[in-house]
Enzyme design. Structure first.
Site, PDB file in Angstrom:
ATOM      1  N   LYS A 114       0.823  -1.216   0.000  1.00  0.00           N
ATOM      2  CA  LYS A 114       0.000   0.000   0.000  1.00  0.00           C
ATOM      3  C   LYS A 114       0.851   1.258   0.000  1.00  0.00           C
ATOM      4  CE  LYS A 114      -4.337  -1.794   1.705  1.00  0.00           C
ATOM      5  NZ  LYS A 114      -5.442  -1.706   2.672  1.00  0.00           N
ATOM      6  N   LYS A 197      -9.271 -10.533  -8.141  1.00  0.00           N
ATOM      7  CA  LYS A 197     -10.467 -10.685  -7.316  1.00  0.00           C
ATOM      8  C   LYS A 197     -11.362  -9.462  -7.474  1.00  0.00           C
ATOM      9  CE  LYS A 197      -9.260  -8.733  -2.852  1.00  0.00           C
ATOM     10  NZ  LYS A 197      -9.493  -8.843  -1.421  1.00  0.00           N
ATOM     11  N   LYS A 200     -12.993  -3.370  -4.492  1.00  0.00           N
ATOM     12  CA  LYS A 200     -13.425  -1.987  -4.664  1.00  0.00           C
ATOM     13  C   LYS A 200     -12.290  -1.116  -5.198  1.00  0.00           C
ATOM     14  CE  LYS A 200     -12.533  -0.786   0.111  1.00  0.00           C
ATOM     15  NZ  LYS A 200     -12.690  -1.997   0.912  1.00  0.00           N
TER      16      LYS A 200
HETATM   17  P1  ADP Z   1     -11.656  -4.938  -1.099  1.00  0.00           P
HETATM   18  O1  ADP Z   1     -10.692  -6.018  -1.518  1.00  0.00           O
HETATM   19  O2  ADP Z   1     -12.761  -4.743  -2.048  1.00  0.00           O
HETATM   20  O3  ADP Z   1     -10.925  -3.665  -0.716  1.00  0.00           O
HETATM   21  P2  ADP Z   1     -11.738  -5.461   1.687  1.00  0.00           P
HETATM   22  O4  ADP Z   1     -10.262  -5.615   1.636  1.00  0.00           O
HETATM   23  O5  ADP Z   1     -12.312  -4.283   2.423  1.00  0.00           O
HETATM   24  O6  ADP Z   1     -12.338  -5.474   0.211  1.00  0.00           O
HETATM   25  O7  ADP Z   1     -12.341  -6.799   2.245  1.00  0.00           O
HETATM   26  C1  ADP Z   1     -13.314  -6.928   3.236  1.00  0.00           C
HETATM   27  C2  ADP Z   1     -13.555  -8.415   3.438  1.00  0.00           C
HETATM   28  O8  ADP Z   1     -14.111  -8.981   2.254  1.00  0.00           O
HETATM   29  C3  ADP Z   1     -12.283  -9.200   3.725  1.00  0.00           C
HETATM   30  O9  ADP Z   1     -12.573 -10.175   4.698  1.00  0.00           O
HETATM   31  C4  ADP Z   1     -11.950  -9.850   2.406  1.00  0.00           C
HETATM   32  O10 ADP Z   1     -11.244 -11.065   2.564  1.00  0.00           O
HETATM   33  C5  ADP Z   1     -13.331 -10.073   1.793  1.00  0.00           C
HETATM   34  N1  ADP Z   1     -13.258  -9.995   0.329  1.00  0.00           N
HETATM   35  C6  ADP Z   1     -12.981  -8.886  -0.400  1.00  0.00           C
HETATM   36  N2  ADP Z   1     -13.018  -9.153  -1.713  1.00  0.00           N
HETATM   37  C7  ADP Z   1     -13.340 -10.462  -1.846  1.00  0.00           C
HETATM   38  C8  ADP Z   1     -13.558 -11.335  -2.966  1.00  0.00           C
HETATM   39  N3  ADP Z   1     -13.453 -10.898  -4.224  1.00  0.00           N
HETATM   40  N4  ADP Z   1     -13.897 -12.627  -2.733  1.00  0.00           N
HETATM   41  C9  ADP Z   1     -14.011 -13.071  -1.456  1.00  0.00           C
HETATM   42  N5  ADP Z   1     -13.825 -12.312  -0.370  1.00  0.00           N
HETATM   43  C10 ADP Z   1     -13.496 -11.026  -0.535  1.00  0.00           C
HETATM   44 NA    NA Z   2      -8.530  -4.599   0.184  1.00  0.00          NA
END
Ligand code: ADP
Ligand code: NA
Length: 330
Positions: A114, A197, A200
């Protein structure tokens, strides 16, 4: 015997959960409240490490809480709260900061990734100590288990190290938490680029399904998801990642087995599958949207729920912090 305690948090950094957040994390939270003493936290302190807008943050914190209630968290059966309403998180984090080596913190790969994105000079010290705040979140509640994905394993290891270090230096104080590995957690990929994956930060608007989106918008995204060459419907994440992702979502939302779905679509085309999945998804998301808006339209009630959760959390957190302060000589 008392139920094992779990703690999990989610950052209020989006205006809606996406399907990956729900199927990969939040859905398990709902299940865990039946078997565990569950503490769930909207981690707004964690959401200010990279610059933010106060109006947006306040809105997103409420949206996150409303959505958690809308998908089935029951404030009678779990403790749902907002991190900044429990000042002990920041207080314990300072103590743990002082027990963490600079080199040790520097090895956290999420910070490396990051901060590389933000520019090493501009990355905040808050981003650097983020995993230590996370350790405080967990240790304050004496959590036995923490649901974690692969990406959070290193942070949980740090949490365990800090708990053991404190216990060795100052006497047994913290429960050393275990990783709670959730079976059947769906990893959802981007609808336009199945090699990443759904996320956001990385997904294009067409690649991500937000639970609060208009049904027609979500349906359109499913229908225009990339699929793979060939006509036959079968599950093969290597050769058919786009199609397999759709099957994964379909299974997760309906509880049907992959084999059963594949059989049901024998002789049919990708278009049929997408059309049905779009309907499954919109029917699934509709009540979540409606309930989320009911909570958001009644701010006094939402405040009341969060204040009650905050009080319950604080009762536990303040007990732990009092012991910590006593042990370290405050
Ligand atoms: P992002 O990757 O969109 O920034 P976060 O890091 O805030 O999302 O993730 C919040 C939760 O959602 C975490 O526990 C993460 O493992 C889960 N998560 C995020 N994206 C996915 C995905 N594409 N498939 C499964 N779980 C996910
Ligand atoms: Na993330």
């Amino acid at each position: 015997p008392a139920r094992p305690r779990v703690l999990s948090g989610i950052q209020p950094t989006a205006d809606s959960f996406h399907l990956g957040n729900y199927l990969g994390a939040v859905r398990n939270w709902v299940a865990l409240q039946e078997t565990h003493d569950a503490f769930y936290c909207v981690v707004d302190l964690h959401a200010i490490t990279a610059g933010h807008d106060p109006v947006v943050l306040r809105r997103r914190t409420r949206v996150a809480a409303a959505q958690l209630l809308a998908v089935g968290l029951d404030p009678e059966r779990c403790t749902l709260f907002v991190q900044s309403q429990v000042p002990e998180h920041a207080q314990l984090a300072w103590v743990l900061d002082c027990l963490t080596g600079f080199g040790e913190a520097s090895r956290m790969t999420q910070f490396k990734d990051k901060s590389a994105k933000q520019g090493a000079e501009r990355a905040s010290v808050g981003l650097f100590v983020y995993p230590i705040l996370q350790a405080a979140d967990i240790l304050l509640y004496q959590a036995d288990a923490v649901p974690v994905g692969e990406d959070q394993r290193q942070h949980l290891e740090l949490t365990r190290d800090l708990a053991q270090r404190f216990n060795n230096l100052f006497g047994a104080t913290f429960t050393v938490p275990e990783a709670y590995i959730v079976r059947d957690t769906a990893k959802i990929t981007d609808l336009q680029d199945p090699s990443i994956k759904m996320s956001k930060s990385a997904s294009s608007p067409a690649g991500i399904i937000e639970l609060l989106d208009e049904p027609a918008k979500s349906a359109k995204k499913i229908k225009s998801a990339v699929t793979d060459t060939g006509r036959e419907i079968y599950y093969d994440p290597e050769q058919k990642p786009g199609l397999s992702n759709l099957l994964t979502i379909y299974c997760a939302l309906t509880g049907r087995a992959i084999d059963e779905l594949v059989e049901a679509y024998a002789g049919k085309g990708y278009g049929d599958l997408k059309k049905d999945l779009a309907e499954v998804l919109t029917e699934f998301a509709r009540p979540i949207r409606e309930r989320t808006h009911l909570y958001l339209d009644d701010p006094a009630q939402l405040d009341k729920v969060l204040a009650a959760g905050g009080e319950r959390a604080r009762a536990v957190a303040s007990t732990t912090l009092r012991t910590v302060y006593d042990r370290i000589g405050f």
